[in-house]
Scaffold this active site. Sequence first.
Site, short mmCIF file in Angstrom:
data_model
loop_
_atom_site.label_atom_id
_atom_site.label_comp_id
_atom_site.label_asym_id
_atom_site.label_seq_id
_atom_site.Cartn_x
_atom_site.Cartn_y
_atom_site.Cartn_z
N ARG A 44 1.48 -1.24 0.13
CA ARG A 44 0.01 -0.19 -0.25
C ARG A 44 0.80 1.57 -0.08
O ARG A 44 0.99 2.33 -1.03
CB ARG A 44 -1.09 0.28 1.35
N GLY A 111 -1.76 -10.46 -4.93
CA GLY A 111 -3.45 -9.61 -4.93
C GLY A 111 -3.08 -8.65 -4.99
O GLY A 111 -4.03 -8.06 -5.03
N GLN A 188 -9.38 -6.21 -1.09
CA GLN A 188 -8.37 -5.36 -2.20
C GLN A 188 -9.32 -4.20 -2.38
O GLN A 188 -8.67 -3.25 -3.25
CB GLN A 188 -7.83 -6.62 -2.00
N ASP A 333 -7.14 -15.02 6.65
CA ASP A 333 -5.44 -15.42 6.77
C ASP A 333 -5.35 -15.76 7.49
O ASP A 333 -3.48 -17.13 7.96
CB ASP A 333 -4.08 -14.29 6.95
N HIS A 360 -7.74 -17.66 -2.47
CA HIS A 360 -6.60 -17.06 -2.66
C HIS A 360 -5.81 -18.00 -3.25
O HIS A 360 -5.45 -18.77 -4.30
CB HIS A 360 -5.84 -17.11 -0.91
N ARG A 364 -8.20 -22.83 0.25
CA ARG A 364 -7.10 -22.95 1.42
C ARG A 364 -7.83 -24.07 1.94
O ARG A 364 -7.27 -24.62 2.54
CB ARG A 364 -6.51 -21.62 2.02
#
Length: 449
Positions: A44, A111, A188, A333, A360, A364
């Site tokens: 960022r 990502g 995002q 996460d 992702h 996952r």
Amino acid sequence: MKADLNARSPWAALNDVHQVEISPATQPITGEIAVPGSKSFTNRALILAAMAAGVTKLSGLLKSDDSYWCIDALKRIGVDVKMNDDDTVEIEGSGGDWPNQTGDLYIGASGTVGRFLPGALAASPAGKWKLEASERMSQRPVEPLIEGLSALGANVTYLGEKGFYPLEVEGTGLNGGEVRISGKVSSQFISGLLMAAPYARKPVTIRIVDHIVQHAYVNITLDLMKQFGIHVEADDDLTKMVVQPGKYVGRPLQLEADASTSCYFLAAAAITGGKIRITNLSAGTRQPDILLTDVLEEMGCRVTKGKDYVELEGPNTAVLKGNKTFSMKEMSDQALTLAAVSVFADDPVTITDVEHIRHHESDRIHAICESFERLGIRCEEFRDGLTVYPGAPKAAELPSYDDHRVAMSLSLIGLRTEGIRIDDPGCVSKTCPNYFQLLEELGVNVHFS
């Protein structure tokens, strides 16, 4: 999933290593550790600094695959980026008008870059760029972002399947106006719109039509925008955000340590009855993965939070309390980290509200359930989560699915189980190239082959 070595950067580690074996800890994992910088803050801040007017000096930069490809893309569009020998970088901002107005850009498997860079390019008054990504990143959805940018007047073309990379982005500037966007797949997309919005000709209003899977990351974006000189009017629940036209201003900035990476070491203490202190992470961080400490505390660990450190001590028995259900939506996460430590609980643990992690670096949920099957651990997979039934894992060779979160989570199993071998350990370079080195510094026996 086969490793996509093209997405590994010159900053990657273990590219020539086929497999890692983690030997069980002979004593509780105890020590102090400083973890690398935050991926979320790093990418960022890099893009905002590049869009800003003036010079920005970033300290605490994460040197990983994701940040390498971000810097590489910025250099290719003409941004002056000077890397120092330590973890600092100086960026001469372009003011939103990129010096190199054509070029082919590669973002690897990142990502964050894949969702933040298109808006930054589209907001430029001129230019045309081709954006390509890794094989897996090219399978991850980007359509909500592109639809949002198009509503603001951006000109973005799919060069392959609609809704996915590769893209062609033309710099025609953004008109402004109102965007309605879903937040249930990835926060995002929202951050990507927010970061580009100040460079629109008119104010931008962003309305969330459903819910945001991780509010904290949007708040991190808003905090950084404010530090670069742009204030966003936002509801407390972030359902409506209004951005006025403006320009980012370069400045010195210290980036936070990565809370996500910290959690693997805290979890290591939890399942071995040890004590780990993360010496460079504030408990007041906005990074949502710090909330895993609350989960582990509920499972029987003792957590101490200081102004500039976080410490976790595992139970003396090294057995965690189960018979619990945890929503991991805001810290998704760490869903796999929790799954791994739940193997060593006294009762089943259910993880919910993480359907979006199927999209992702790997699916996952399926990846960890498949891994547990290889380990002889009972696991029930459902649409938005899983239930882990504690047991005694058996020795196994485990694929990493080219996913850093899978590899780091499965490494925790090796701290309690003989014969845990993980293929392609270099995938951790996406966010923490020195992960296994840090484990070794804590006394863990790590063998590469």
